[in-house]
Design a protein around this motif. Structure first.
Motif, PDB file in Angstrom:
ATOM      1  N   ALA A   1      19.037 -62.589 -29.241  1.00  0.00           N
ATOM      2  CA  ALA A   1      20.028 -63.464 -29.870  1.00  0.00           C
ATOM      3  C   ALA A   1      19.693 -64.922 -29.593  1.00  0.00           C
ATOM      4  O   ALA A   1      19.557 -65.728 -30.498  1.00  0.00           O
ATOM      5  CB  ALA A   1      21.419 -63.128 -29.337  1.00  0.00           C
ATOM      6  N   ARG A   2      19.550 -65.237 -28.322  1.00  0.00           N
ATOM      7  CA  ARG A   2      19.309 -66.611 -27.881  1.00  0.00           C
ATOM      8  C   ARG A   2      20.278 -67.569 -28.570  1.00  0.00           C
ATOM      9  O   ARG A   2      21.328 -67.207 -29.054  1.00  0.00           O
ATOM     10  CB  ARG A   2      17.851 -67.011 -28.128  1.00  0.00           C
ATOM     11  N   GLU A   3      19.913 -68.843 -28.609  1.00  0.00           N
ATOM     12  CA  GLU A   3      20.792 -69.828 -29.239  1.00  0.00           C
ATOM     13  C   GLU A   3      20.680 -69.792 -30.765  1.00  0.00           C
ATOM     14  O   GLU A   3      21.541 -70.300 -31.466  1.00  0.00           O
ATOM     15  CB  GLU A   3      20.464 -71.239 -28.725  1.00  0.00           C
TER      16      GLU A   3
ATOM     17  N   ASN B   1      18.355 -56.015 -28.027  1.00  0.00           N
ATOM     18  CA  ASN B   1      18.087 -55.070 -26.937  1.00  0.00           C
ATOM     19  C   ASN B   1      18.323 -55.691 -25.567  1.00  0.00           C
ATOM     20  O   ASN B   1      17.899 -55.137 -24.549  1.00  0.00           O
ATOM     21  CB  ASN B   1      16.650 -54.529 -27.035  1.00  0.00           C
ATOM     22  N   GLN B   2      18.989 -56.836 -25.527  1.00  0.00           N
ATOM     23  CA  GLN B   2      19.255 -57.514 -24.258  1.00  0.00           C
ATOM     24  C   GLN B   2      20.765 -57.712 -24.116  1.00  0.00           C
ATOM     25  O   GLN B   2      21.338 -58.701 -24.581  1.00  0.00           O
ATOM     26  CB  GLN B   2      18.525 -58.855 -24.206  1.00  0.00           C
ATOM     27  N   ALA B   3      21.397 -56.759 -23.471  1.00  0.00           N
ATOM     28  CA  ALA B   3      22.861 -56.780 -23.346  1.00  0.00           C
ATOM     29  C   ALA B   3      23.361 -58.013 -22.611  1.00  0.00           C
ATOM     30  O   ALA B   3      24.475 -58.487 -22.876  1.00  0.00           O
ATOM     31  CB  ALA B   3      23.330 -55.519 -22.627  1.00  0.00           C
ATOM     32  N   ASP B   4      22.540 -58.561 -21.692  1.00  0.00           N
ATOM     33  CA  ASP B   4      23.013 -59.707 -20.906  1.00  0.00           C
ATOM     34  C   ASP B   4      23.232 -60.958 -21.756  1.00  0.00           C
ATOM     35  O   ASP B   4      23.865 -61.911 -21.304  1.00  0.00           O
ATOM     36  CB  ASP B   4      22.041 -60.013 -19.762  1.00  0.00           C
ATOM     37  N   GLU B   5      22.759 -60.954 -23.006  1.00  0.00           N
ATOM     38  CA  GLU B   5      23.010 -62.092 -23.886  1.00  0.00           C
ATOM     39  C   GLU B   5      24.432 -62.091 -24.452  1.00  0.00           C
ATOM     40  O   GLU B   5      24.835 -63.058 -25.108  1.00  0.00           O
ATOM     41  CB  GLU B   5      22.017 -62.084 -25.053  1.00  0.00           C
TER      42      GLU B   5
END
Length: 267
Positions: free
Chosen positions: A171-173, A191-195
């Motif tokens: 996702a990022r910014e 695939n990066q839940a911490d985002e």
């Protein structure tokens, strides 16, 4: 032009004048346009001829590998077939695809909408979409390209249209600021839940106007588990309408069918 004639034309040495009495063939630029049209109509030909492999052809090869059209249940598999570089084609293309993973992801989302009741709009002679409801428009085609900074896919709704920002795995910014406070929808193969779990990130998604963000089931489960560890419920992560912000791919098209041509407030 018949396919045989086109194939012969492609072999022609255009640096030499035609022999006396020879049938005149199209100029190279015309032949190229014929080839592009042919590949648009028959994308599977990219596994039989040395021709560019477009994003649309990649999506078609994914469908051939799956043995089914893109759907809510297999779109994650389709993405995995072509990304990353270790592809598992059933019918490999003759040439390595040059299409970017972003363009391919956008067409995967578009084909999903088309196959499940919200078809892609064609372009009129003035390059504007031939508006229809239900329907969706690609923001990178025709006259809408000038507005692509706002999103990738447009869904006609009231009081404002829905703009879908399609992303790949991160996702990022880029996702965060793509909504521009205009009824934003996020769709990706994240695939990066911490985002998605920090309180600040959740606040920013809501502040930027996201009505929903659709993602794979596995990532959604990881988000749910992390929130539960903090004593929170994923159902409480809501948009400005009081409904769930994070949603699975499986409900994406049913949500879009419910609001297309109607009220975005019902999302």
């Amino acid at each position: 032009m018949a396919v045989t004639g086109l194939a012969n034309a492609l072999k022609r040495d255009f640096s030499q004048p035609p022999a006396a009495g020879a049938t005149r063939l199209p100029a190279p630029t015309t032949v190229k346009s014929h080839l592009e049209t042919l590949l648009d109509l028959c994308p599977c030909l990219v596994n039989q001829m040395d021709a560019p492999v477009s994003a649309g052809a990649v999506v078609h090869l994914c469908e051939l590998t799956l043995g089914a059209r893109i759907s809510s249940t297999n779109i994650g598999q389709a993405f995995a077939i072509q990304h990353p570089s270790g592809r598992t084609w059933r019918y490999p293309p003759f040439r390595v695809p040059k299409a970017g993973v972003g363009d391919i992801s956008e067409l995967l989302c578009s084909d999903l909408l088309t196959n499940e009741g919200v078809p892609r709009m064609g372009l009129k002679h003035d390059k504007w979409p031939d508006w229809q409801v239900p329907g969706h428009a690609l923001m990178n085609k025709g006259a809408l390209r000038d507005l692509r900074a706002l999103g990738d896919i447009l869904i006609p709704c009231a009081p404002t249209n829905l703009l879908i920002s399609v992303k790949t795995e991160s996702a990022r910014e880029r996702l965060l600021y793509s909504a521009n406070s205009i009824e934003g929808i996020g769709f990706g193969f994240f695939n990066q839940a911490d985002e998605f779990v920090t309180r600040r990130r959740i606040q920013l998604f809501k502040r930027m106007g996201f009505s929903a963000i659709y993602m794979p089931d596995d990532t959604l489960r990881q988000i749910e588990a992390e929130l539960a560890r903090r004593g929170e419920d994923i159902a409480d992560v809501q948009n400005i309408y009081g409904t769930r912000l994070y949603r699975p791919h499986s409900v994406f098209t049913s949500d879009m069918r419910r609001v297309v041509g109607r009220s975005a407030f019902d999302l």
